[in-house]
Design a protein around this motif. Structure first.
Motif, PDB file in Angstrom:
ATOM      1  N   ALA A 103       0.827  -1.213   0.000  1.00 52.35           N
ATOM      2  CA  ALA A 103       0.000   0.000   0.000  1.00 52.35           C
ATOM      3  C   ALA A 103       0.857   1.256   0.000  1.00 52.35           C
ATOM      4  N   LYS A 104       1.994   1.194   0.666  1.00 48.08           N
ATOM      5  CA  LYS A 104       2.874   2.358   0.738  1.00 48.08           C
ATOM      6  C   LYS A 104       3.659   2.569  -0.557  1.00 48.08           C
ATOM      7  N   LEU A 105       4.057   1.474  -1.207  1.00 44.96           N
ATOM      8  CA  LEU A 105       4.927   1.576  -2.375  1.00 44.96           C
ATOM      9  C   LEU A 105       4.182   1.684  -3.701  1.00 44.96           C
ATOM     10  N   SER A 106       2.956   1.192  -3.767  1.00 39.36           N
ATOM     11  CA  SER A 106       2.223   1.183  -5.031  1.00 39.36           C
ATOM     12  C   SER A 106       1.003   2.096  -4.938  1.00 39.36           C
ATOM     13  N   GLN A 107       1.041   3.166  -5.686  1.00 43.74           N
ATOM     14  CA  GLN A 107      -0.079   4.115  -5.675  1.00 43.74           C
ATOM     15  C   GLN A 107      -1.332   3.489  -6.272  1.00 43.74           C
ATOM     16  N   SER A 108      -1.182   2.675  -7.315  1.00 36.94           N
ATOM     17  CA  SER A 108      -2.354   2.081  -7.958  1.00 36.94           C
ATOM     18  C   SER A 108      -3.022   1.017  -7.084  1.00 36.94           C
ATOM     19  N   LEU A 109      -2.270   0.380  -6.200  1.00 41.86           N
ATOM     20  CA  LEU A 109      -2.821  -0.660  -5.324  1.00 41.86           C
ATOM     21  C   LEU A 109      -3.014  -0.174  -3.892  1.00 41.86           C
ATOM     22  N   HIS A 110      -2.868   1.109  -3.662  1.00 43.47           N
ATOM     23  CA  HIS A 110      -2.886   1.653  -2.306  1.00 43.47           C
ATOM     24  C   HIS A 110      -4.159   1.273  -1.541  1.00 43.47           C
ATOM     25  N   HIS A 111      -5.309   1.527  -2.124  1.00 39.96           N
ATOM     26  CA  HIS A 111      -6.568   1.289  -1.410  1.00 39.96           C
ATOM     27  C   HIS A 111      -6.862  -0.203  -1.245  1.00 39.96           C
ATOM     28  N   ALA A 112      -6.622  -0.984  -2.295  1.00 38.82           N
ATOM     29  CA  ALA A 112      -6.878  -2.425  -2.221  1.00 38.82           C
ATOM     30  C   ALA A 112      -5.955  -3.093  -1.200  1.00 38.82           C
ATOM     31  N   ALA A 113      -4.686  -2.729  -1.227  1.00 43.28           N
ATOM     32  CA  ALA A 113      -3.736  -3.322  -0.278  1.00 43.28           C
ATOM     33  C   ALA A 113      -4.041  -2.883   1.152  1.00 43.28           C
ATOM     34  N   GLY A 114      -4.516  -1.648   1.315  1.00 43.53           N
ATOM     35  CA  GLY A 114      -4.913  -1.183   2.645  1.00 43.53           C
ATOM     36  C   GLY A 114      -6.082  -1.976   3.193  1.00 43.53           C
ATOM     37  N   LEU A 115      -7.070  -2.257   2.345  1.00 42.66           N
ATOM     38  CA  LEU A 115      -8.209  -3.065   2.774  1.00 42.66           C
ATOM     39  C   LEU A 115      -7.784  -4.492   3.114  1.00 42.66           C
ATOM     40  N   MET A 116      -6.902  -5.068   2.295  1.00 41.84           N
ATOM     41  CA  MET A 116      -6.435  -6.428   2.572  1.00 41.84           C
ATOM     42  C   MET A 116      -5.614  -6.480   3.857  1.00 41.84           C
ATOM     43  N   SER A 117      -4.815  -5.451   4.078  1.00 39.81           N
ATOM     44  CA  SER A 117      -4.042  -5.385   5.313  1.00 39.81           C
ATOM     45  C   SER A 117      -4.967  -5.333   6.522  1.00 39.81           C
ATOM     46  N   ALA A 118      -6.000  -4.517   6.435  1.00 44.07           N
ATOM     47  CA  ALA A 118      -6.958  -4.413   7.540  1.00 44.07           C
ATOM     48  C   ALA A 118      -7.702  -5.725   7.741  1.00 44.07           C
ATOM     49  N   PHE A 119      -8.049  -6.402   6.659  1.00 41.33           N
ATOM     50  CA  PHE A 119      -8.738  -7.689   6.760  1.00 41.33           C
ATOM     51  C   PHE A 119      -7.883  -8.695   7.530  1.00 41.33           C
ATOM     52  N   PHE A 120      -6.613  -8.786   7.183  1.00 35.28           N
ATOM     53  CA  PHE A 120      -5.747  -9.737   7.884  1.00 35.28           C
ATOM     54  C   PHE A 120      -5.467  -9.295   9.318  1.00 35.28           C
ATOM     55  N   LEU A 121      -5.477  -7.991   9.574  1.00 32.86           N
ATOM     56  CA  LEU A 121      -5.334  -7.521  10.948  1.00 32.86           C
ATOM     57  C   LEU A 121      -6.546  -7.912  11.783  1.00 32.86           C
ATOM     58  N   VAL A 122      -7.733  -7.844  11.201  1.00 31.86           N
ATOM     59  CA  VAL A 122      -8.937  -8.294  11.910  1.00 31.86           C
ATOM     60  C   VAL A 122      -8.853  -9.796  12.183  1.00 31.86           C
ATOM     61  N   LEU A 123      -8.349 -10.573  11.221  1.00 29.96           N
ATOM     62  CA  LEU A 123      -8.152 -12.003  11.465  1.00 29.96           C
ATOM     63  C   LEU A 123      -7.172 -12.238  12.609  1.00 29.96           C
ATOM     64  N   MET A 124      -6.131 -11.429  12.659  1.00 29.18           N
ATOM     65  CA  MET A 124      -5.146 -11.549  13.736  1.00 29.18           C
ATOM     66  C   MET A 124      -5.779 -11.207  15.083  1.00 29.18           C
ATOM     67  N   ILE A 125      -6.590 -10.159  15.111  1.00 30.73           N
ATOM     68  CA  ILE A 125      -7.286  -9.790  16.347  1.00 30.73           C
ATOM     69  C   ILE A 125      -8.219 -10.916  16.779  1.00 30.73           C
ATOM     70  N   ARG A 126      -8.898 -11.522  15.819  1.00 32.82           N
ATOM     71  CA  ARG A 126      -9.809 -12.628  16.133  1.00 32.82           C
ATOM     72  C   ARG A 126      -9.039 -13.809  16.705  1.00 32.82           C
ATOM     73  N   GLU A 127      -7.841 -14.061  16.208  1.00 36.28           N
ATOM     74  CA  GLU A 127      -7.025 -15.152  16.744  1.00 36.28           C
ATOM     75  C   GLU A 127      -6.555 -14.859  18.164  1.00 36.28           C
ATOM     76  N   LEU A 128      -6.502 -13.598  18.525  1.00 33.74           N
ATOM     77  CA  LEU A 128      -6.080 -13.213  19.875  1.00 33.74           C
ATOM     78  C   LEU A 128      -7.257 -13.130  20.842  1.00 33.74           C
ATOM     79  N   ASP A 129      -8.387 -13.740  20.492  1.00 35.62           N
ATOM     80  CA  ASP A 129      -9.577 -13.606  21.312  1.00 35.62           C
ATOM     81  C   ASP A 129      -9.390 -14.142  22.729  1.00 35.62           C
ATOM     82  N   ALA A 130      -8.621 -15.212  22.912  1.00 40.88           N
ATOM     83  CA  ALA A 130      -8.409 -15.750  24.259  1.00 40.88           C
ATOM     84  C   ALA A 130      -7.657 -14.743  25.133  1.00 40.88           C
ATOM     85  N   THR A 131      -6.711 -14.047  24.544  1.00 41.93           N
ATOM     86  CA  THR A 131      -5.967 -13.032  25.285  1.00 41.93           C
ATOM     87  C   THR A 131      -6.856 -11.827  25.586  1.00 41.93           C
TER      88      THR A 131
END
Length: 124
Positions: free
Chosen positions: A69-97
């Motif tokens: 997202a930082k390096l590619s202007q054309s993919l900035h928004h799509a990569a940002g959404l994908m990054s957030a999606f995987f961050l939400v998955l990571m947060i979900r995996e940390l549910d026990a904590t």
């Protein structure tokens, strides 16, 4: 090892062999993690090696998409959404904590990340 310029076929073979061995090592590492977790009877635990390696791979994916997202202007928004999606998955995996704070608390940071990711997407 350096090869003369005329041996492009040899370079291709060596490059392919290197990629094969890198992938083989990756899969061998995964098999080793699963074998160790099963052998130590620590498969279902939140602190198992499988869970920790999954969190590591999710974190690496988040950072990889942030870099795209930082390096590619054309993919900035799509990569940002994908990054957030995987961050939400990571947060979900940390549910026990996060359940130490309150049962179901993982939803709060997950919704915050989702909102922060969707807001720019809606604007553009």
């Amino acid at each position: 090892m350096t090869l003369p310029r005329s041996s492009s076929a040899a370079r291709t073979v060596l490059k392919g062999a290197g990629q094969f061995f890198a992938i083989a090592l990756y899969f061998a590492g995964i098999a080793g993690i699963v074998h160790y977790s099963v052998a130590s009877h620590n498969v279902a635990s939140e602190s198992s090696l499988i869970e920790l390696s999954q969190l590591g791979l999710l974190a690496a994916t988040v950072f990889a998409f942030r870099r795209v997202a930082k390096l590619s202007q054309s993919l900035h928004h799509a990569a940002g959404l994908m990054s957030a999606f995987f961050l939400v998955l990571m947060i979900r995996e940390l549910d026990a904590t996060l359940d130490m704070v309150m049962h179901g608390f993982w939803k709060v940071p997950a919704l915050i990340v989702t909102g922060l990711a969707i807001w720019p997407a809606l604007k553009h």
